[in-house]
Design a protein around this motif. Sequence first.
Motif, PDB file in Angstrom:
ATOM      1  N   ALA A 214       0.814  -1.228   0.000  1.00  0.00           N
ATOM      2  CA  ALA A 214       0.000   0.000   0.000  1.00  0.00           C
ATOM      3  C   ALA A 214       0.837   1.261   0.000  1.00  0.00           C
ATOM      4  CB  ALA A 214      -0.934  -0.007   1.214  1.00  0.00           C
ATOM      5  N   HIS A 215       2.144   1.133  -0.305  1.00  0.00           N
ATOM      6  CA  HIS A 215       3.050   2.283  -0.155  1.00  0.00           C
ATOM      7  C   HIS A 215       2.690   3.470  -1.032  1.00  0.00           C
ATOM      8  CE1 HIS A 215       4.700  -0.889  -2.783  1.00  0.00           C
ATOM      9  NE2 HIS A 215       4.835   0.118  -3.636  1.00  0.00           N
ATOM     10  N   MET A 216       2.107   3.220  -2.234  1.00  0.00           N
ATOM     11  CA  MET A 216       1.801   4.351  -3.118  1.00  0.00           C
ATOM     12  C   MET A 216       0.611   5.164  -2.621  1.00  0.00           C
ATOM     13  SD  MET A 216       4.262   4.332  -5.120  1.00  0.00           S
ATOM     14  CE  MET A 216       3.874   5.611  -6.305  1.00  0.00           C
TER      15      MET A 216
ATOM     16  N   ILE B 161       0.027   5.270   1.039  1.00  0.00           N
ATOM     17  CA  ILE B 161       0.358   5.712   2.400  1.00  0.00           C
ATOM     18  C   ILE B 161       1.413   6.824   2.417  1.00  0.00           C
ATOM     19  CG2 ILE B 161       1.477   4.938   4.543  1.00  0.00           C
ATOM     20  CD1 ILE B 161      -0.122   2.242   4.023  1.00  0.00           C
ATOM     21  N   PHE B 162       2.490   6.675   1.651  1.00  0.00           N
ATOM     22  CA  PHE B 162       3.536   7.713   1.685  1.00  0.00           C
ATOM     23  C   PHE B 162       3.033   9.086   1.211  1.00  0.00           C
ATOM     24  CE2 PHE B 162       6.553   4.131   2.029  1.00  0.00           C
ATOM     25  CZ  PHE B 162       7.276   4.591   3.106  1.00  0.00           C
ATOM     26  N   PRO B 163       2.294   9.142   0.064  1.00  0.00           N
ATOM     27  CA  PRO B 163       1.790  10.467  -0.347  1.00  0.00           C
ATOM     28  C   PRO B 163       0.901  11.100   0.721  1.00  0.00           C
ATOM     29  CG  PRO B 163       1.570   8.901  -2.139  1.00  0.00           C
ATOM     30  CD  PRO B 163       2.008   8.114  -0.946  1.00  0.00           C
ATOM     31  N   ARG B 164       0.093  10.282   1.393  1.00  0.00           N
ATOM     32  CA  ARG B 164      -0.816  10.802   2.423  1.00  0.00           C
ATOM     33  C   ARG B 164      -0.021  11.375   3.605  1.00  0.00           C
ATOM     34  NH1 ARG B 164      -4.821  13.569   3.664  1.00  0.00           N
ATOM     35  NH2 ARG B 164      -5.989  13.005   5.528  1.00  0.00           N
ATOM     36  N   ILE B 165       1.018  10.673   4.009  1.00  0.00           N
ATOM     37  CA  ILE B 165       1.839  11.159   5.128  1.00  0.00           C
ATOM     38  C   ILE B 165       2.506  12.482   4.754  1.00  0.00           C
ATOM     39  CG2 ILE B 165       3.971  10.699   6.451  1.00  0.00           C
ATOM     40  CD1 ILE B 165       3.099   7.774   6.614  1.00  0.00           C
ATOM     41  N   LEU B 166       3.056  12.560   3.547  1.00  0.00           N
ATOM     42  CA  LEU B 166       3.718  13.792   3.109  1.00  0.00           C
ATOM     43  C   LEU B 166       2.727  14.958   3.064  1.00  0.00           C
ATOM     44  CD1 LEU B 166       5.894  12.233   0.274  1.00  0.00           C
ATOM     45  CD2 LEU B 166       6.772  13.295   2.373  1.00  0.00           C
TER      46      LEU B 166
ATOM     47  N   GLY C 286      10.880  -1.752   3.346  1.00  0.00           N
ATOM     48  CA  GLY C 286       9.953  -2.854   3.158  1.00  0.00           C
ATOM     49  C   GLY C 286      10.111  -3.475   1.795  1.00  0.00           C
ATOM     50  N   VAL C 287       8.995  -3.942   1.250  1.00  0.00           N
ATOM     51  CA  VAL C 287       9.024  -4.580  -0.070  1.00  0.00           C
ATOM     52  C   VAL C 287       8.377  -3.623  -1.065  1.00  0.00           C
ATOM     53  CG1 VAL C 287       8.313  -6.578  -1.411  1.00  0.00           C
ATOM     54  CG2 VAL C 287       8.815  -6.828   1.026  1.00  0.00           C
ATOM     55  N   ILE C 288       9.216  -2.976  -1.887  1.00  0.00           N
ATOM     56  CA  ILE C 288       8.722  -1.945  -2.805  1.00  0.00           C
ATOM     57  C   ILE C 288       9.453  -2.108  -4.149  1.00  0.00           C
ATOM     58  CG2 ILE C 288       8.595   0.554  -3.212  1.00  0.00           C
ATOM     59  CD1 ILE C 288       8.510   0.875  -0.093  1.00  0.00           C
ATOM     60  N   PRO C 289       8.712  -2.202  -5.262  1.00  0.00           N
ATOM     61  CA  PRO C 289       9.351  -2.360  -6.575  1.00  0.00           C
ATOM     62  C   PRO C 289      10.215  -1.139  -6.937  1.00  0.00           C
ATOM     63  CG  PRO C 289       6.970  -2.767  -6.699  1.00  0.00           C
ATOM     64  CD  PRO C 289       7.248  -2.216  -5.340  1.00  0.00           C
ATOM     65  N   ASP C 290      11.302  -1.387  -7.682  1.00  0.00           N
ATOM     66  CA  ASP C 290      12.269  -0.329  -7.993  1.00  0.00           C
ATOM     67  C   ASP C 290      11.645   0.921  -8.604  1.00  0.00           C
ATOM     68  OD1 ASP C 290      14.239  -1.876  -6.992  1.00  0.00           O
ATOM     69  OD2 ASP C 290      14.932  -2.644  -8.943  1.00  0.00           O
ATOM     70  N   GLU C 291      10.708   0.707  -9.594  1.00  0.00           N
ATOM     71  CA  GLU C 291      10.161   1.884 -10.278  1.00  0.00           C
ATOM     72  C   GLU C 291       9.316   2.726  -9.310  1.00  0.00           C
ATOM     73  OE1 GLU C 291       9.808  -1.232 -11.096  1.00  0.00           O
ATOM     74  OE2 GLU C 291       7.749  -1.800 -11.613  1.00  0.00           O
TER      75      GLU C 291
ATOM     76  N   VAL D 298      10.011   2.935  -6.070  1.00  0.00           N
ATOM     77  CA  VAL D 298      11.000   3.612  -5.219  1.00  0.00           C
ATOM     78  C   VAL D 298      11.331   4.974  -5.841  1.00  0.00           C
ATOM     79  CG1 VAL D 298      13.404   3.584  -4.414  1.00  0.00           C
ATOM     80  CG2 VAL D 298      12.008   1.508  -4.257  1.00  0.00           C
ATOM     81  N   ASP D 299      11.549   4.982  -7.155  1.00  0.00           N
ATOM     82  CA  ASP D 299      11.846   6.242  -7.853  1.00  0.00           C
ATOM     83  C   ASP D 299      10.696   7.229  -7.719  1.00  0.00           C
ATOM     84  OD1 ASP D 299      14.245   5.257  -8.610  1.00  0.00           O
ATOM     85  OD2 ASP D 299      13.601   4.653 -10.636  1.00  0.00           O
ATOM     86  N   ALA D 300       9.473   6.719  -7.911  1.00  0.00           N
ATOM     87  CA  ALA D 300       8.297   7.599  -7.824  1.00  0.00           C
ATOM     88  C   ALA D 300       8.176   8.209  -6.437  1.00  0.00           C
ATOM     89  CB  ALA D 300       7.034   6.804  -8.164  1.00  0.00           C
TER      90      ALA D 300
END
Lengths: 325, 138
Positions: free
Chosen positions: B70-72, B74-79, B96-101, B103-105
């Motif tokens: 759910a990182h895409m 959760i992180f924008p919401r925290i920011l 955690g477990v996050i695909p490379d592309e 990570v860049d985003a």
Amino acid sequence: MNNAVPSLELVERVLAADIGGIARMITRAESGLEECRPAMAELYRHTGKAHVVGITGVPGSGKSTLMGKLTAHIRKSGRKVAVVAIDPSSPYSGGAILGDRIRMSELSGDMGIFIRSMATRGSLGGLARATLDAVDVLDAAGFDLVLIETVGVGQDEVDIVQAAHTTVVVSAPGLGDDIQAIKAGVLEIADIHVVSKCDRPDANKTIVDLKAMMTLGLTLSGASGWVVPVIGTSALKMEGVEELVDTIDRHREALESSGELIERQKRIAERRMLKTAEEILRDEFKKHRDGKVSVLIGQMMAHEKNPYAAALDLLAEVRLEGHRQ
Amino acid sequence: MSQGSDIIRILIAKVGLDGHDRGVKIVARTLRDSGMDVIYTGLHRTPEEVVRAAIQEDVDVIGVSILSGAHMTIFPRILELLKENKADDIIVTGGGVIPDEEVDALTKIGVKAILLQDTPPQTIVETIQRLVTERGPR
């Protein structure tokens, strides 16, 4: 350190109960830097209104869980509550895991509640060095009650008595017999005894042991005519928490009507002054470590000087000019 | 009194429906052993809870562990919440477990470091210390 925002500018934000301002001011107080002294001095003038309640007990006795329930209950009366929760720093790395918030997560949406975790940073006795500075900031910010949760204590960490107006000692069932209950130390500092986890079958024995201990004394109560109650609580079944809130409020009234509150405030002021003097001296000694201190240690190693004489020499050496405001 | 002025405070959180906390506990322990004050929030926190706790605790850094995918969200919401609360001087990091592309985003929108599961403990410590030094006093 070159602070981006001068501490004095934070004072106004603290007095206006701005959460970010309060939080930053506590960090400054914790850092102990000279820069924050005038701001803390200004805030101190606005303190003295909050009721400061200490909650102590052995590790795992349920302090944090009880704190969460207690805070939620006090909020129902509309009063603002702040919590300072202390956990130990590592004696090896100086780092700390501060995990008390985990058990207070139900409180996180409420703007009338402020929770701050603090590491002991080498301080013994159950409190952190800057605990009472943090209490000052929260008091000045207008919180009606400030609850201090000590580290999990052993038998002898009783600093909380000289920091709080009301001391609650939390015991868990099954941790000792009736002889544990009459030992000196942490059990005798209670204004209110709480036996947590009362959903467990052996809780009643602990309540009986504590009540029996109280009746063994020659007097049942302190100077204020307060009879120390033993309250059973269960966070699981939500029992006893309301009674605890009522009892804390009754204790405050008893302190006020008997004049005991003034005595306790004096005791707190005295301890803070002495502790702070100790800290200033210790810091001065550190500055002299390479010079005078090592000379004195050499003289002690050669048995030319005894520890007492060396200490007097060291005290004569201390210069306090740098601390004057 | 100079003690403790440079101790880094970091909030470590598990956000959302994700019960895997062995990794985050190892990270918390590692940071503790490097001398930081680590505030651990426990499992199943919301971004709102994390941001409120971070502000009250006046942390330098937030570290979020996500293994749920759910990182895409959760992180924008925290920011966003940090910005709303004028607390965007708090450094946001994750692991955690996050695909490379992705990570860049995430790095592009303001997450300062994503430390994936093969990151050596010492690198985690050094990254946090470097980010706090780069930000400077506040």
